[in-house]
Design an enzyme around this catalytic site. Structure first.
Site, short mmCIF file in Angstrom:
data_model
loop_
_atom_site.label_atom_id
_atom_site.label_comp_id
_atom_site.label_asym_id
_atom_site.label_seq_id
_atom_site.Cartn_x
_atom_site.Cartn_y
_atom_site.Cartn_z
N LYS A 180 0.82 -1.22 0.00
CA LYS A 180 0.00 0.00 0.00
C LYS A 180 0.85 1.26 0.00
O LYS A 180 0.42 2.29 -0.54
CB LYS A 180 -0.93 0.00 1.21
CG LYS A 180 -2.02 -1.05 1.11
CD LYS A 180 -3.01 -0.92 2.24
CE LYS A 180 -4.01 -2.05 2.13
NZ LYS A 180 -5.07 -1.95 3.10
N GLU A 205 -2.28 7.03 8.17
CA GLU A 205 -3.08 7.99 7.41
C GLU A 205 -3.95 8.78 8.38
O GLU A 205 -4.34 8.26 9.43
CB GLU A 205 -4.03 7.25 6.44
CG GLU A 205 -3.36 6.71 5.20
CD GLU A 205 -4.34 5.96 4.29
OE1 GLU A 205 -5.51 5.79 4.66
OE2 GLU A 205 -3.91 5.57 3.20
N ARG A 223 -7.40 -7.94 -8.66
CA ARG A 223 -8.05 -9.25 -8.79
C ARG A 223 -9.54 -9.06 -8.89
O ARG A 223 -10.04 -7.96 -8.75
CB ARG A 223 -7.73 -10.07 -7.53
CG ARG A 223 -8.14 -9.28 -6.29
CD ARG A 223 -8.12 -10.07 -5.03
NE ARG A 223 -8.15 -9.20 -3.86
CZ ARG A 223 -9.27 -8.72 -3.31
NH1 ARG A 223 -10.45 -9.03 -3.82
NH2 ARG A 223 -9.22 -7.93 -2.25
P1 ADP Z 1 -11.82 -6.11 -0.45
O1 ADP Z 1 -12.34 -6.01 0.95
O2 ADP Z 1 -10.37 -5.76 -0.55
O3 ADP Z 1 -12.67 -5.47 -1.45
P2 ADP Z 1 -13.12 -8.52 -1.09
O4 ADP Z 1 -14.27 -8.03 -0.33
O5 ADP Z 1 -13.21 -8.75 -2.56
O6 ADP Z 1 -11.84 -7.62 -0.81
O7 ADP Z 1 -12.65 -9.83 -0.37
C1 ADP Z 1 -11.69 -10.66 -0.88
C2 ADP Z 1 -11.42 -11.84 0.00
O8 ADP Z 1 -10.02 -12.00 0.13
C3 ADP Z 1 -11.96 -11.75 1.39
O9 ADP Z 1 -12.29 -13.05 1.81
C4 ADP Z 1 -10.78 -11.20 2.18
O10 ADP Z 1 -10.87 -11.57 3.52
C5 ADP Z 1 -9.62 -11.85 1.47
N1 ADP Z 1 -8.40 -11.06 1.43
C6 ADP Z 1 -8.15 -9.99 0.66
N2 ADP Z 1 -6.90 -9.55 0.85
C7 ADP Z 1 -6.33 -10.36 1.76
C8 ADP Z 1 -5.04 -10.44 2.37
N3 ADP Z 1 -4.05 -9.59 2.09
N4 ADP Z 1 -4.82 -11.41 3.27
C9 ADP Z 1 -5.80 -12.26 3.57
N5 ADP Z 1 -7.02 -12.27 3.02
C10 ADP Z 1 -7.29 -11.32 2.13
P1 ADP Z 2 -8.17 -3.38 3.06
O1 ADP Z 2 -6.94 -3.61 2.27
O2 ADP Z 2 -8.22 -4.19 4.29
O3 ADP Z 2 -9.39 -3.47 2.21
P2 ADP Z 2 -8.44 -0.49 2.93
O4 ADP Z 2 -7.27 0.44 2.99
O5 ADP Z 2 -9.03 -0.72 1.59
O6 ADP Z 2 -8.04 -1.87 3.60
O7 ADP Z 2 -9.54 0.07 3.93
C1 ADP Z 2 -10.67 -0.69 4.28
C2 ADP Z 2 -11.72 0.23 4.90
O8 ADP Z 2 -11.20 0.89 6.05
C3 ADP Z 2 -12.19 1.35 4.00
O9 ADP Z 2 -13.22 0.94 3.14
C4 ADP Z 2 -12.66 2.39 5.00
O10 ADP Z 2 -13.95 2.09 5.49
C5 ADP Z 2 -11.67 2.23 6.12
N1 ADP Z 2 -10.55 3.17 5.95
C6 ADP Z 2 -9.37 2.91 5.35
N2 ADP Z 2 -8.55 4.00 5.39
C7 ADP Z 2 -9.23 4.94 6.04
C8 ADP Z 2 -8.94 6.30 6.42
N3 ADP Z 2 -7.77 6.87 6.15
N4 ADP Z 2 -9.90 7.00 7.08
C9 ADP Z 2 -11.09 6.44 7.38
N5 ADP Z 2 -11.42 5.18 7.06
C10 ADP Z 2 -10.52 4.43 6.40
#
Ligand code: ADP
Ligand code: ADP
Ligand code: MG
Length: 472
Positions: free
Chosen positions: A115, A199, A291
């Site tokens: 990230k 962040e 993906r």
């Molecule tokens: P996102 O929340 O990023 O949009 P999805 O909702 O499409 O992802 O979920 C994708 C699946 O892959 C979920 O079951 C989530 O828990 C899993 N997943 C995604 N990234 C990771 C990671 N870095 N490590 C473990 N599981 C992951």
């Molecule tokens: P992941 O890889 O687990 O999907 P993300 O960075 O996509 O993580 O963040 C997942 C969720 O966490 C976002 O959809 C949002 O709801 C919350 N989030 C992430 N970053 C921030 C931020 N800087 N401020 C507020 N909420 C955040």
């Protein structure tokens, strides 16, 4: 075109890939663990192979999977989501074995899986990012200095994080120190990488993400956005398309930004660029997922584009068949994640045998399911049993239709999110489109519902009778 695709995943997404392959006349090979030998996707694939040891190892063992693909003559591997889908070494192993990984090249996966690097790339090309540290934080002192300069609250994130894990909100120096410590430990254990960055915490944002398709010639289109603000602990529960808050101008601008990022990352495949949209209408890039995503269905329902087939075509080297101006968004779609979880008990996972199952139907209703009556839900995997995706011409129609579909849905034997989803469809703020990522925390009344409902019992009895009759 490919002749045989090995599907390196399980459950509903394995089923989704198998369906796409069937329509393309491509043979499929499934992999499964012992506990899941009776899963639907195992039956529907042309071939199925037991992998192990245990319920998880086989899905994470890159060498075993690539070895199997070679042995059975598969010419491509579809990784689905989760498991190995974002692992650059896995994509590389496929490449070395002469098997097409249905996803981007290894160096792109490595870049986007980090990230901090993805943020740097966005900044470099002028896409706004959430104010944050320049790169990883190396000490608590550095973290404290940053937070004092931007002010609390902040979010501590794992560079390698995903799936809603490795995220922590801190509202004071004390919380920050604690978040750094536990965050590093969790990140090391979950992702094998303890690196953290920070962040600014955006208050009450919308999670808005753009679906992209990018081919090997560097041609990229977006299929509009999804609003995934209905989340619990940063994990999505309900996703909608299109967003109720984006203006056409903002859609065009954010779509352009998403496309620019994909180009800069030399990305090909289906992918998603995620943004936060704050209360003042400013947007910030947070990450890119290279993906297929769980929620791709809502985009498919409003664009009529088959995203999984597109992934396969792209991996096979075919250029995209349509341009940006040919993408049109028709109506609305809502996806409910039907999880084997009990919302009234902190979303505790629920496993066991499904004693009754009848999925809803009718106009505008789509089910991406992986379970059936008498299937035993194993306790080892994530809790997604089925995805209900409903479309309608207007937002109101779509909400009402989703409610009606949830009411029809019979799934017994395990606790599910169905009654909770029904409460949301009835809730005035949701119906009026007034929600952001704070929605579930600010609506505790959603957890007040009764479990057993009589009409469902009747339908369950009927479906059992029909099943018994058909089994004669
Ligand atoms: P996102 O929340 O990023 O949009 P999805 O909702 O499409 O992802 O979920 C994708 C699946 O892959 C979920 O079951 C989530 O828990 C899993 N997943 C995604 N990234 C990771 C990671 N870095 N490590 C473990 N599981 C992951
Ligand atoms: P992941 O890889 O687990 O999907 P993300 O960075 O996509 O993580 O963040 C997942 C969720 O966490 C976002 O959809 C949002 O709801 C919350 N989030 C992430 N970053 C921030 C931020 N800087 N401020 C507020 N909420 C955040
Ligand atoms: Mg995310």
């Amino acid at each position: 075109m490919f002749r045989k695709i090995l599907v390196a995943n399980r459950g509903e997404i394995a089923m989704r890939v198998i369906r796409a392959c069937r329509e393309l006349n491509i043979a499929t090979a499934a992999i499964y663990a012992e506990c899941d030998a009776t899963a639907i996707y195992v039956k529907k694939a042309n071939e199925a192979y037991l992998v192990g040891p245990g319920p998880l190892q086989g899905f994470l063992d890159a060498e075993q999977i690539v070895g199997l693909a070679k042995r059975i003559g598969a010419d491509a591997i579809h990784p689905g989501y989760g498991f190995l889908s974002e692992q650059a070494p896995f994509a590389e192993l496929c490449q070395q074995a002469g098997i097409t990984f249905i996803g981007p090249f290894p160096h792109t996966l490595a870049l986007l899986g980090d990230k901090v690097k993805a943020r740097e790339l966005a900044k470099k090309i002028g896409v706004p990012v959430v104010p944050g540290t320049d790169g990883p934080v190396r000490s608590v002192e550095e973290a404290l200095a940053f937070c004092r300069s931007v002010g609390y609250p902040v979010m501590v994130k794992a560079s390698a994080g995903g799936g809603g894990r490795g995220l922590r909100v801190a509202r004071s120096d004390e919380e920050l120190v604690a978040a750094m410590e536990s965050g590093a430990r969790e990140a090391q254990a979950a992702f094998g990488n303890a690196e953290l960055f920070i962040e600014k915490f955006i208050e009450r944002p919308h999670h808005i993400e753009f679906q992209l398709l990018a081919d090997l010639d560097g041609y990229v289109v977006h299929l509009g956005e999804r609003d995934c603000s209905i989340q619990r602990r940063h994990q999505k529960l309900i996703e909608i398309a299109p967003s109720l808050v984006l203006t056409p101008r903002l859609r065009a601008e954010m779509g352009e930004a998403a496309i620019a990022l994909a180009r800069a990352a030399h990305f090909h495949n289906a992918g998603t660029v995620e943004f936060l949209l704050d209360q003042d209408g400013r947007y910030y890039f947070i990450e890119m997922n290279p993906r297929i995503q769980v929620e791709h269905t809502v985009t498919e329902q409003i664009t009529a584009v088959d995203i999984v087939q597109s992934q396969i075509w792209i991996a096979a080297g075919r250029p995209l068949m349509f341009g940006q101006h040919e993408v049109s968004l028709q109506g609305y779609a809502i996806q409910c994640r039907i999880n084997a979880e009990d919302p009234q008990n902190g979303f505790r996972p629920s496993s066991g045998k499904i004693t009754a199952y009848l999925s809803p139907g009718g106009i505008g209703v789509r089910i991406d399911g992986a379970v059936y009556k008498d299937y035993t839900v194993p306790p080892y995997y994530d809790a997604l049993l089925a995805k209900l995706t409903v479309r309608g011409r207007t937002w109101n129609e779509t909400v009402r239709r989703t409610h009606r579909s949830l009411e029809e849905f019979v799934l017994r034997g395990v606790k599910t999110t169905i009654p909770f989803m029904m409460k949301i469809m009835e809730e005035p703020d949701f119906r009026a489109g007034r929600f952001d990522t704070s929605y579930l925390d600010t609506h505790p009344e959603l957890y007040n519902y009764e479990h057993v409902r009589e009409p469902e019992d009747l339908v369950a009895a009927l479906s059992a009778a029909i099943a018994a009759y058909e089994g004669l």
